[in-house]
Design a protein around this motif. Structure first.
Motif, PDB file in Angstrom:
ATOM      1  N   GLY A  48      -0.390   7.679  17.428  1.00 17.93           N
ATOM      2  CA  GLY A  48       0.469   9.124  16.390  1.00 17.93           C
ATOM      3  C   GLY A  48       1.378   8.265  15.558  1.00 17.93           C
ATOM      4  O   GLY A  48       0.671   7.022  14.924  1.00 17.93           O
ATOM      5  N   ASP A  49       1.986   9.410  14.713  1.00 12.10           N
ATOM      6  CA  ASP A  49       1.818   9.168  13.294  1.00 12.10           C
ATOM      7  C   ASP A  49       3.667   8.657  13.973  1.00 12.10           C
ATOM      8  O   ASP A  49       3.902   7.512  12.561  1.00 12.10           O
ATOM      9  CB  ASP A  49       3.103  10.349  12.589  1.00 12.10           C
ATOM     10  CG  ASP A  49       3.312  11.923  13.887  1.00 12.10           C
ATOM     11  OD1 ASP A  49       3.168  11.236  14.780  1.00 12.10           O
ATOM     12  OD2 ASP A  49       4.361  11.941  13.723  1.00 12.10           O
ATOM     13  N   GLY A  50       4.460   8.771  14.511  1.00 14.99           N
ATOM     14  CA  GLY A  50       5.104   7.134  14.971  1.00 14.99           C
ATOM     15  C   GLY A  50       5.232   6.491  14.645  1.00 14.99           C
ATOM     16  O   GLY A  50       5.690   5.126  14.312  1.00 14.99           O
ATOM     17  N   CYS A  51       3.713   6.047  15.688  1.00 11.25           N
ATOM     18  CA  CYS A  51       3.620   4.632  15.846  1.00 11.25           C
ATOM     19  C   CYS A  51       2.717   3.454  15.300  1.00 11.25           C
ATOM     20  O   CYS A  51       3.671   2.398  14.977  1.00 11.25           O
ATOM     21  CB  CYS A  51       2.521   4.483  17.456  1.00 11.25           C
ATOM     22  SG  CYS A  51       2.153   3.380  18.078  1.00 11.25           S
ATOM     23  N   ASN A  52       2.338   4.742  14.206  1.00 12.58           N
ATOM     24  CA  ASN A  52       1.730   3.955  12.730  1.00 12.58           C
ATOM     25  C   ASN A  52       2.098   3.805  12.150  1.00 12.58           C
ATOM     26  O   ASN A  52       2.105   2.470  11.143  1.00 12.58           O
ATOM     27  CB  ASN A  52       0.224   4.514  12.814  1.00 12.58           C
ATOM     28  CG  ASN A  52      -0.860   4.437  14.202  1.00 12.58           C
ATOM     29  OD1 ASN A  52      -1.221   3.015  14.190  1.00 12.58           O
ATOM     30  ND2 ASN A  52      -1.456   5.517  13.687  1.00 12.58           N
ATOM     31  N   TYR A  53       2.886   4.812  11.628  1.00 15.16           N
ATOM     32  CA  TYR A  53       3.365   4.303   9.860  1.00 15.16           C
ATOM     33  C   TYR A  53       5.608   4.789  10.585  1.00 15.16           C
ATOM     34  O   TYR A  53       6.070   4.369   9.158  1.00 15.16           O
ATOM     35  CB  TYR A  53       3.149   6.327   9.634  1.00 15.16           C
ATOM     36  CG  TYR A  53       2.177   6.468   9.738  1.00 15.16           C
ATOM     37  CD1 TYR A  53       0.667   6.090   9.068  1.00 15.16           C
ATOM     38  CD2 TYR A  53       1.870   8.386   9.864  1.00 15.16           C
ATOM     39  CE1 TYR A  53      -0.175   6.252   9.155  1.00 15.16           C
ATOM     40  CE2 TYR A  53       0.289   8.735   9.727  1.00 15.16           C
ATOM     41  CZ  TYR A  53      -0.585   7.935   8.830  1.00 15.16           C
ATOM     42  OH  TYR A  53      -1.331   8.666   9.161  1.00 15.16           O
ATOM     43  N   GLY A  54       5.665   4.649  11.579  1.00 12.23           N
ATOM     44  CA  GLY A  54       7.156   4.424  11.908  1.00 12.23           C
ATOM     45  C   GLY A  54       7.249   2.689  12.577  1.00 12.23           C
ATOM     46  O   GLY A  54       7.170   1.543  11.777  1.00 12.23           O
TER      47      GLY A  54
END
Ligand SMILES: Cc1ncc(C[n+]2csc(CCOP(=O)(O)OP(=O)(O)O)c2C)c(N)n1
Ligand SMILES: [Mg+2]
Lengths: 283, 560
Positions: free
Chosen positions: A90-96
């Protein structure tokens, strides 16, 4: 001949109507179209609703920690470059959580495909803001609305001259499947940021919201033109461009390791005579 | 007076070339057949600061660092002030005459006459070399090899400085007895703990190593990077320690024997990955080179305070082994063993070392690298059941490990609790089975634990208990005490987990008095022994000022 049935069908833990279903289907179609057999592919994922995706198809899988899928994928690819490595999270996983790894993977240009299910929210933990949430986005954790500006992964990747940068939308699954095939074929790091509605926790960026704004880049758009790519990457709001935004043919990371010319590290013997020679250098 | 050994300390600022001459001297000594223990103490900076390079050398085997200095090589005046009081009664000081010292134990050297600016350290090297009895040829030979290819002019200046220094010193009557010559010296390597770890890893089949630089672990990476191409391995400097361990796990999952190394702070970042290695059952060797903490602590000094940290690192319950080398040889052999254990038990195995051992050069006999067989990752796909189950339940908890992409079988590994086939599950019965499966592997690890080494009388008046890098100092202190008629024994742990009390309980109970010696402030091994065996070690000698435990330190503390 590989058929989509080879990739199997599984029961999922996703909400009915979730954009993840379209992504899963597009992935299977792309693998089939690329004529990859399940054992040739390695899926690496982190933690989140998106990161469960590899469990729902037949392939090799390493489902690791939240945010840490890129380093695992990098290690696996270097150990065995014959594997087709696809990272899905997800976006959280990769960008956060994994932001530093995202930057490093782009710099390395390691040959793998990063498929980000970007629903602009933390789904699995029930709806907190993510790095791509819009400013003002209200959640239980951000009752006053998100105060930071959103991270634009596509713009960052283009600015860093990533090998292959694309954006897709789950509402256009065939387009997505085609992009995945291109990304797999691309030698180097490929990012596909997939806009994905979260029907449970994102009531702002809904299917209709994306549908109204997303458009496919025209056929005369030249993804090799970095200046044009930066402009396209920066576009967000009323008009959101989809397609291959930027690509180049920087040599992939693996090519910098002459040892990989002889094939995978796996199963290779230790050259004991060489080791002895190295040791004797200490005499 | 005849001497069998000499302890010489070279002191100066970073940038004065003291490590260079220390290295050349150490190598020349080893090549001439002497045994050595090097202790390096330095400030965390590139220029300035007070740094020392100490060589304890002997015609017989030396095993420990010493405090009492026989020869003090003062490259600056500060070294004089700081170390004057450590000089032995028959010791001497080698210093520049320009320092204006009137001391009668000083050899005032006109360095400016012997060498050009920039080569003064080589002149100092010549003076010491000559005094302890090395030949000019042997030092020149080592120097050529050490510097490798360099321009003609510099090489000539080096040789000139060396021979001027030898000539000058030979013309003096120096009242310092030389080391006895060693006839027919056996072939020895000169190597520090970190280099031996790197070599041990390669001999075990290391193919992938990732790291983020952190003193005192970095030189492992530097050594491996230098050999990677020749050894067909990959070394990658990761973006951070979290990436380093996750990369190693990815590579190991795909079949490359993998290792990471770091120090306490970097290991703190790796900890979630330790738990991941355990859950996904992926082999990985983790080297933690300790330095004083908390936080950044004293980056370039030594300590043994991360035993508990490494023992408990990682959320959840899972087996591990912690090996703590006490010598450079053990750095090699225990690293090899760590790879074997990691492969056999499919999880995280630790090497716990520290700055003192990492940087300590010793003379070691060549390792038998030709006959050590490397680990072979994974099991044979032909003999696996189909469909393959990565986490198949077995009697000993060890499931056959296939590698992805090597056969048609699919390999699924998961950080979530998982079923036998590797897919995530919330079936609580499966959960229970899987916890038990993972812990069963701990029984095997325990059965293979290396027993502590007991030396001396089984029923001594005093038993000294120690672990890791303090080994030499403790053995030396014990032997000195035995010379004065005391009945002293030592019990040294080179594996600190699993701790098997049956292996040592009799020794602890058989001693009239037990004392533990550790480079930390809270007695962590003593605490662990208490927890595991119930035996309380009341007397503890601890050191936490950033310096290694020495025999003198032990003797002083014992008589307090
Ligand atoms: C180290 C760590 N921190 C926090 C979590 C809790 N956590 C699990 S998934 C997640 C966010 C998921 O968001 P995203 O990656 O966008 O995936 P989605 O569920 O939206 O598909 C968080 C915070 C975790 N598992 N591990
Ligand atoms: Mg999300």
């Amino acid at each position: 001949m590989v058929t989509i049935a080879d990739y199997g069908t599984y029961e999922t833990a996703w909400c009915p109507g979730c954009g993840n279903f379209s992504i899963l289907k597009a992935v299977k179609e792309a693998l089939t179209a690329s004529q990859l057999e399940p054992h040739q592919a390695l899926f690496v994922s982190g933690i989140g609703q998106a990161a469960k995706a590899p469990h729902y198809l037949n392939a090799n899988v390493f489902n690791g920690l939240h945010g840490r899928s890129l380093p695992v994928a990098t290690g696996a690819k270097l150990a065995n470059p014959r594997l087709t490595v696809i990272v899905e999270s997800g976006d959280g996983c990769n960008y956060g959580e994994g932001g530093n790894h995202f930057l490093a993977a782009i710099r390395r240009n390691i040959d793998l495909t990063l498929l980000v299910h970007n629903n602009q929210v933390y789904g699995l933990t029930k709806g907190q803001s993510s790095p791509t949430s819009e400013e003002g986005f209200v959640t239980k954790a951000q009752p006053g609305g998100v105060a930071s500006t959103p991270f634009n992964p596509v713009a960052v990747a283009v600015a860093m001259h990533a090998g292959f940068v694309a954006r897709a939308f789950t509402g256009l699954p065939d387009h997505l499947s085609d992009l995945i095939q291109q990304a797999i074929a691309h030698r180097g790091f490929s990012l596909i940021d997939v806009l994905q509605p979260c029907i449970s926790f994102n009531k702002v960026n809904t299917f209709a919201w994306y549908k109204k704004r997303c458009y496919q880049l025209p056929s005369d758009y030249n993804p090799a033109d970095w200046g044009a790519a930066i402009k396209a990457a920066d576009q967000w709001g009323e008009q959101i461009p989809l397609g291959v935004i930027y690509r180049n043919d920087r040599p992939p990371f693996e090519e910098h390791f002459p040892v990989l010319n002889q094939g995978p590290l796996v199963g290779r013997d230790v050259d004991r005579m060489m080791l002895k020679e190295i040791m004797e250098g200490y005499a | 007076m005849n001497r069998n050994s000499v302890n010489l300390l070279i002191g100066g600022e970073a940038g004065q070339g003291l490590v260079t001459i220390g290295q050349i001297l150490a190598k020349s000594l080893v090549r001439s057949g002497y045994s050595i223990v090097v202790t390096q103490s330095y400030h965390s900076r590139i220029r300035g600061g007070h740094n020392t390079y100490t060589i304890h050398a002997g015609a017989d085997r030396v095993i420990a660092p010493l405090e009492t200095i026989d020869i003090l090589v003062a490259l600056n005046e500060e070294t004089m002030t700081l170390h004057r009081h450590e000089i032995s009664p028959d010791g001497i000081i080698i210093a520049d005459e320009a320092f204006g010292i009137s001391d009668d134990v000083s050899l005032r050297v006109p360095f400016k006459e012997l060498a050009k600016q920039g080569f003064l350290n080589i002149a100092a090297l010549g003076v010491v070399g000559s005094i302890i009895g090395l030949t000019e040829e042997s030092i020149a030979g080592t120097m050529d090899k050490f510097f490798g290819k360099m321009d003609q002019k510099t090489a000539e200046e080096n040789r000139l400085a060396l021979s001027n220094a030898f000539r000058w010193t030979t013309g003096r009557s120096v009242s310092f007895s030389k080391l006895p010559p060693v006839s027919d010296p056996p072939k020895r390597l000169i190597m520090n703990g970190n280099e031996a770890i790197a070599l041990g890893a390669l001999s075990a089949g290391l193919k992938f190593y990732s790291f983020y630089p952190m003193t005192p672990s970095t030189s492992i990476g530097i050594a491996l990077a230098g050999w990677a191409e020749r050894m067909g391995s990959i070394v990658e400097q990761a973006e951070d320690e979290i990436a380093a361990i996750n990369m190693a796990l990815g590579a190991s999952f795909a079949g490359a024997p993998s290792m990471v190394s770091t120090s306490g702070g970097g290991f703190a970042l790796m900890v979630e990955g330790v738990s991941l290695a355990a859950m996904t059952e992926t082999p990985v060797v983790i080297v933690v080179a300790q330095r004083p903490a908390p936080a950044t602590g004293l980056p370039t000094r030594t300590e043994q305070a991360d035993l508990n940290f490494v023992l408990y690192a990682g959320h959840g319950e899972f087996p591990r082994a912690i090996l703590a080398p006490g010598t450079v040889e053990e750095c090699f052999h225990l690293t090899y063993r760590a790879f074997e254990l990691a492969e056999r038990y499919q999880g995280p195995i630790f090497i716990l070392t520290d700055q003192f051992l990492a940087d300590s050069y010793r003379a070691v006999a060549p390792f038998d690298v030709e006959n050590l067989s490397p680990v072979s990752p994974g099991s044979d796909p032909a003999s696996s059941s189909s469909p393959y189950q990565r986490y198949a339940l077995t009697d000993n908890g060890i499931s056959p490990r296939l590698l992805p992409g090597i056969s048609m079988q699919l390999v699924v590994a998961d950080s979530d609790e998982h079923t036998e086939d590797g897919h995530l599950t919330e079936d609580l019965t499966v959960r229970q089975r899987m916890v038990e499966k993972r812990l069963k592997k701990g029984k095997g690890i325990r059965a293979e634990a290396i027993p502590p080494q007991m030396e001396g009388d089984k029923r001594p008046d005093l038993l000294m208990v120690s672990w890791g890098s303090t080994k030499g100092a403790v053995l030396k202190a014990a032997s000195q005490m035995r010379h004065t008629g005391k009945n002293v024994s030592t019990l040294h742990f080179s594996q600190i987990w699993p701790l098997v009390s049956e292996q040592f309980m009799d020794y602890l109970q058989g001693a009239r008095e037990v004392v533990s010696l550790e480079g930390n402030a809270t007695g962590q091994l003593a605490g662990l022994i208490r927890r595991e065996s119930g035996f309380l070690i009341e007397k503890q000698i601890l050191r936490y000022d950033g310096l290694p435990i020495t025999p003198e330190y032990i003797l002083r503390e014992l008589t307090k």
